[in-house]
Motif scaffolding. Structure first.
Motif, mmCIF file in Angstrom:
data_model
loop_
_atom_site.group_PDB
_atom_site.id
_atom_site.type_symbol
_atom_site.label_atom_id
_atom_site.label_comp_id
_atom_site.label_asym_id
_atom_site.label_seq_id
_atom_site.Cartn_x
_atom_site.Cartn_y
_atom_site.Cartn_z
ATOM 1 N N PRO A 325 0.806 -1.210 0.000
ATOM 2 C CA PRO A 325 0.000 0.000 0.000
ATOM 3 C C PRO A 325 0.845 1.268 0.000
ATOM 4 C CG PRO A 325 0.235 -0.772 2.242
ATOM 5 C CD PRO A 325 0.949 -1.775 1.370
ATOM 6 N N ASN A 326 0.255 2.369 -0.456
ATOM 7 C CA ASN A 326 0.884 3.675 -0.312
ATOM 8 C C ASN A 326 0.510 4.236 1.056
ATOM 9 O OD1 ASN A 326 1.959 3.611 -2.896
ATOM 10 N ND2 ASN A 326 0.145 4.538 -3.796
ATOM 11 N N ILE A 327 1.496 4.651 1.814
ATOM 12 C CA ILE A 327 1.255 5.168 3.169
ATOM 13 C C ILE A 327 1.434 6.683 3.145
ATOM 14 C CG2 ILE A 327 1.879 5.020 5.591
ATOM 15 C CD1 ILE A 327 0.796 2.396 4.386
ATOM 16 N N LEU A 328 0.324 7.402 3.146
ATOM 17 C CA LEU A 328 0.369 8.870 3.148
ATOM 18 C C LEU A 328 0.544 9.353 4.582
ATOM 19 C CD1 LEU A 328 -2.499 9.668 0.607
ATOM 20 C CD2 LEU A 328 -0.128 8.981 0.184
ATOM 21 N N HIS A 329 1.372 10.372 4.740
ATOM 22 C CA HIS A 329 1.700 10.856 6.084
ATOM 23 C C HIS A 329 0.926 12.124 6.447
ATOM 24 C CE1 HIS A 329 5.542 8.710 4.770
ATOM 25 N NE2 HIS A 329 4.986 7.933 5.679
ATOM 26 N N TYR A 330 -0.286 12.240 5.929
ATOM 27 C CA TYR A 330 -1.155 13.382 6.225
ATOM 28 C C TYR A 330 -2.597 12.911 6.139
ATOM 29 C CZ TYR A 330 -1.518 13.479 1.137
ATOM 30 O OH TYR A 330 -1.716 13.124 -0.183
ATOM 31 N N ARG A 331 -3.520 13.689 6.699
ATOM 32 C CA ARG A 331 -4.937 13.327 6.708
ATOM 33 C C ARG A 331 -5.442 13.172 5.279
ATOM 34 N NH1 ARG A 331 -8.522 13.587 10.696
ATOM 35 N NH2 ARG A 331 -7.049 14.738 12.002
ATOM 36 N N ASN A 332 -6.120 12.059 4.997
ATOM 37 C CA ASN A 332 -6.555 11.781 3.631
ATOM 38 C C ASN A 332 -7.700 10.784 3.638
ATOM 39 O OD1 ASN A 332 -5.498 8.846 2.714
ATOM 40 N ND2 ASN A 332 -4.092 9.734 4.231
ATOM 41 N N ASN A 333 -8.326 10.641 2.472
ATOM 42 C CA ASN A 333 -9.393 9.658 2.288
ATOM 43 C C ASN A 333 -9.100 8.733 1.117
ATOM 44 O OD1 ASN A 333 -11.367 10.346 4.380
ATOM 45 N ND2 ASN A 333 -11.566 12.295 3.286
ATOM 46 N N GLU A 334 -7.826 8.509 0.845
ATOM 47 C CA GLU A 334 -7.458 7.665 -0.284
ATOM 48 C C GLU A 334 -7.783 6.185 0.006
ATOM 49 O OE1 GLU A 334 -6.283 8.754 -3.261
ATOM 50 O OE2 GLU A 334 -6.716 10.719 -2.423
ATOM 51 N N PRO A 335 -8.241 5.457 -1.017
ATOM 52 C CA PRO A 335 -8.607 4.043 -0.823
ATOM 53 C C PRO A 335 -7.393 3.128 -0.817
ATOM 54 C CG PRO A 335 -8.938 4.650 -3.106
ATOM 55 C CD PRO A 335 -8.479 5.918 -2.395
ATOM 56 N N ALA A 336 -6.667 3.109 0.299
ATOM 57 C CA ALA A 336 -5.417 2.362 0.374
ATOM 58 C C ALA A 336 -5.588 0.947 0.906
ATOM 59 C CB ALA A 336 -4.407 3.120 1.235
ATOM 60 N N GLY A 337 -6.817 0.555 1.239
ATOM 61 C CA GLY A 337 -7.062 -0.802 1.699
ATOM 62 C C GLY A 337 -7.030 -0.953 3.209
ATOM 63 N N LYS A 338 -7.314 -2.170 3.656
ATOM 64 C CA LYS A 338 -7.339 -2.477 5.076
ATOM 65 C C LYS A 338 -6.130 -3.325 5.474
ATOM 66 C CE LYS A 338 -12.239 -2.097 6.155
ATOM 67 N NZ LYS A 338 -12.026 -1.000 7.129
ATOM 68 N N MET A 339 -5.700 -3.132 6.690
ATOM 69 C CA MET A 339 -4.553 -3.866 7.217
ATOM 70 C C MET A 339 -4.920 -5.322 7.469
ATOM 71 S SD MET A 339 -3.340 -0.980 9.971
ATOM 72 C CE MET A 339 -3.313 0.759 9.496
ATOM 73 N N ALA A 340 -3.990 -6.213 7.186
ATOM 74 C CA ALA A 340 -4.221 -7.641 7.401
ATOM 75 C C ALA A 340 -2.905 -8.327 7.733
ATOM 76 C CB ALA A 340 -4.842 -8.271 6.147
ATOM 77 N N PRO A 341 -2.958 -9.419 8.500
ATOM 78 C CA PRO A 341 -1.735 -10.158 8.817
ATOM 79 C C PRO A 341 -0.998 -10.581 7.542
ATOM 80 C CG PRO A 341 -3.534 -10.924 10.193
ATOM 81 C CD PRO A 341 -4.143 -10.005 9.172
ATOM 82 N N GLY A 342 0.312 -10.441 7.565
ATOM 83 C CA GLY A 342 1.121 -10.793 6.402
ATOM 84 C C GLY A 342 1.459 -9.623 5.508
ATOM 85 N N HIS A 343 0.856 -8.460 5.756
ATOM 86 C CA HIS A 343 1.227 -7.265 4.991
ATOM 87 C C HIS A 343 2.567 -6.737 5.505
ATOM 88 C CE1 HIS A 343 -3.154 -6.028 3.737
ATOM 89 N NE2 HIS A 343 -2.797 -7.217 3.272
ATOM 90 N N THR A 344 3.420 -6.288 4.603
ATOM 91 C CA THR A 344 4.686 -5.654 4.970
ATOM 92 C C THR A 344 4.798 -4.325 4.241
ATOM 93 O OG1 THR A 344 5.816 -6.930 3.240
ATOM 94 C CG2 THR A 344 5.909 -7.807 5.482
ATOM 95 N N PHE A 345 5.203 -3.289 4.953
ATOM 96 C CA PHE A 345 5.202 -1.935 4.400
ATOM 97 C C PHE A 345 6.042 -1.033 5.283
ATOM 98 C CE2 PHE A 345 1.915 -2.344 7.492
ATOM 99 C CZ PHE A 345 1.850 -1.125 8.151
ATOM 100 N N THR A 346 6.254 0.187 4.827
ATOM 101 C CA THR A 346 7.010 1.160 5.622
ATOM 102 C C THR A 346 6.135 2.336 6.036
ATOM 103 O OG1 THR A 346 7.743 2.583 3.788
ATOM 104 C CG2 THR A 346 9.058 0.611 4.250
ATOM 105 N N ILE A 347 6.432 2.877 7.179
ATOM 106 C CA ILE A 347 5.930 4.192 7.593
ATOM 107 C C ILE A 347 7.162 5.055 7.770
ATOM 108 C CG2 ILE A 347 4.726 5.522 9.363
ATOM 109 C CD1 ILE A 347 3.007 3.119 9.971
ATOM 110 N N GLU A 348 7.198 6.217 7.110
ATOM 111 C CA GLU A 348 8.419 7.022 7.083
ATOM 112 C C GLU A 348 8.119 8.514 6.939
ATOM 113 O OE1 GLU A 348 10.553 6.332 3.289
ATOM 114 O OE2 GLU A 348 9.141 4.697 2.965
ATOM 115 N N PRO A 349 7.480 9.109 7.944
ATOM 116 C CA PRO A 349 7.105 10.522 7.836
ATOM 117 C C PRO A 349 8.299 11.443 7.678
ATOM 118 C CG PRO A 349 6.927 9.763 10.103
ATOM 119 C CD PRO A 349 7.173 8.544 9.259
ATOM 120 N N MET A 350 8.130 12.443 6.825
ATOM 121 C CA MET A 350 9.128 13.491 6.629
ATOM 122 C C MET A 350 8.528 14.784 7.170
ATOM 123 S SD MET A 350 9.828 11.982 2.903
ATOM 124 C CE MET A 350 8.478 10.838 3.193
ATOM 125 N N ILE A 351 9.104 15.317 8.228
ATOM 126 C CA ILE A 351 8.546 16.445 8.958
ATOM 127 C C ILE A 351 9.469 17.662 8.830
ATOM 128 C CG2 ILE A 351 7.649 17.221 11.175
ATOM 129 C CD1 ILE A 351 6.196 14.768 9.890
#
Length: 437
Positions: A325-351
């Motif tokens: 999934p694409n992980i947006l680091h701001y408030r949004n309503n994008e259809p990025a899907g639901k979290m489920a076991p076995g998903h791997t992804f990054t969270i990497e906010p730039m502040i």
């Protein structure tokens, strides 16, 4: 990372314009077409058009959109080498620039050493872009289609994540006044190869180095060069290791000269960035929406007087560097899907200290703040488990404890996840790392 995807308005419009009928037809056809390849190692993602841009249904570059670029000379990639040495040569490469380009802050591009060799006999597996700079795999068309990793794939990602953590810690220990970011890149390159891995950034869409080093106002994708680090600089080192066919991706901030060299504003920026990141990671659990991660980050940093970058995002990861999934680091309503076991992804906010817009350098990689204010970032590769989440690139027994981990009001000490297994390891690790000597 690295690298982050870049969000483009056109990709958002493309998804919004799809009718329910067309989606239904696509899902039927797509399910049939993907029945044999949905979880194949090469079917995850990559760049669907021209870069690592990461928009709702766009291709991926590092974390940004890249122009179509010609094939590079792959000389040295995978070629046998008796020593595997990557010591610097007398040859240097002038930075790509344009006359009268207006830089936002004090950082300027320096000279680069040539691309470093990757000895074939020391690296187990090469990613599909290593020789020509072009990722071959494609992302699913719809952003809510997310690969679920099999147990054997998860174990390989654990190994890649561990390697990335070890290399990042090693690079961080070398941060000091006077060292060049090119020297850090050499250390990263050789340490990755020593573990049997390939430095994922190298030649990814023709990126010339083995890691990203983003100093002060550089938001992301800084290219290591001959600039010497100075007392009080803040630097993000972004490491990704490709090991046995899977990527492990993480980044961390470091203060040049140590904690006492950071001014008050830098300390506040680093603390706010770390805390919003931990808050966002702690939110992750099966059944929740990926889109809700962004609001947690934005609300926290806005309250602290900072801003969050909206043009680059986190990403899915596995056998492919960047995918859903694409992980947006701001408030949004994008259809990025639901979290489920076995998903791997990054969270990497730039502040950012100031405004969150970015300025792209002529090298078409380095993104800085528009106003020259400093930027900070942290990143983990995460795995969703049935009972929470854990960091596959989490800190280990030899990792340093940074002041923002020690002083955090959000989570005291090292964060390894929310699953029962992660919490158990975390408690043991913090007892060791935080105890007085």
């Amino acid at each position: 990372i690295f690298l982050r995807k870049r969000i483009t308005p056109s990709s958002k419009r493309a998804i919004n314009m799809l009718s329910f009928g067309s989606i239904a037809v696509f899902l039927l056809v797509n399910s049939l077409a993907r029945s044999t390849i949905a979880f194949a190692p090469s079917s995850s993602v990559a760049a669907r058009n021209d870069g690592r841009p990461f928009a709702t249904a766009q291709p991926l570059g590092m974390n940004k959109k890249k122009k179509n670029m010609p094939l590079t000379n792959a000389k040295g990639f995978g070629s046998p080498s008796s020593s595997g040495s990557s010591s610097l040569t007398a040859t240097t490469i002038l930075p790509k620039t344009t006359p009268n380009f207006l830089y936002a802050g004090s950082i300027r591009p320096g000279r680069q050493s040539p691309k470093r060799d990757v000895p074939h006999e020391k690296v187990y597996t090469f990613p599909d872009y290593a020789f020509d700079g072009r990722p071959k795999s494609k992302s699913p068309l719809f952003p809510w289609v997310i690969e679920v990793k099999k147990p054997e794939e998860i174990e390989k990602m654990r190994a890649a994540g561990r390697a990335a953590r070890e290399v990042l810690d090693l690079a961080g220990r070398e941060v000091r006044p006077g060292i060049t970011t090119d020297e850090i890149d050499r250390i990263v390159h050789e340490a990755t190869i020593a573990r049997g891995g390939y430095p994922s950034p190298l030649n990814y869409h023709n990126f010339p180095k083995s890691c990203c080093t983003s100093v002060n106002e550089v938001i992301c994708h800084g290219i290591p060069d001959d600039r010497k680090l100075e007392e009080g600089d803040i630097i993000n080192i972004d490491i990704t290791c490709y090991l046995n066919g899977y990527h492990g991706d993480c980044s961390e901030m470091f203060v040049v000269g140590g904690e006492t060299a950071a001014d008050v504003k830098a300390r506040q920026l680093l603390q706010a960035t770390y805390d919003c990141w931990v808050k966002a990671m702690s939110f992750v659990e099966p059944g929740r929406d990926y889109k809700d991660i962004g609001a947690i980050i934005e609300d926290h940093v806005t309250e602290k007087g900072f801003t969050t970058v909206k043009s680059f995002c986190g990403h899915g990861i596995g056998s492919v560097f960047h995918t859903n999934p694409n992980i947006l680091h701001y408030r949004n309503n994008e259809p990025a899907g639901k979290m489920a076991p076995g998903h791997t992804f990054t969270i990497e906010p730039m502040i950012c200290e100031g405004e969150n817009g970015y300025l792209m350098w002529p090298d078409d990689w380095t993104a800085t703040t528009k106003d020259g204010g400093r930027s900070a970032q942290f990143e983990h590769t995460l795995l969703i488990t049935p009972d929470g989440v854990e960091a596959l690139t989490g800190k280990i027994e030899s990792s340093p404890v940074q002041f923002w981990e020690r002083d955090s009001e959000v989570h005291e000490g090292i964060w390894l996840g929310t699953s029962a297994a992660a919490k158990e390891r975390e408690a043991i690790l913090n007892t060791s790392l935080l105890s007085p000597e």
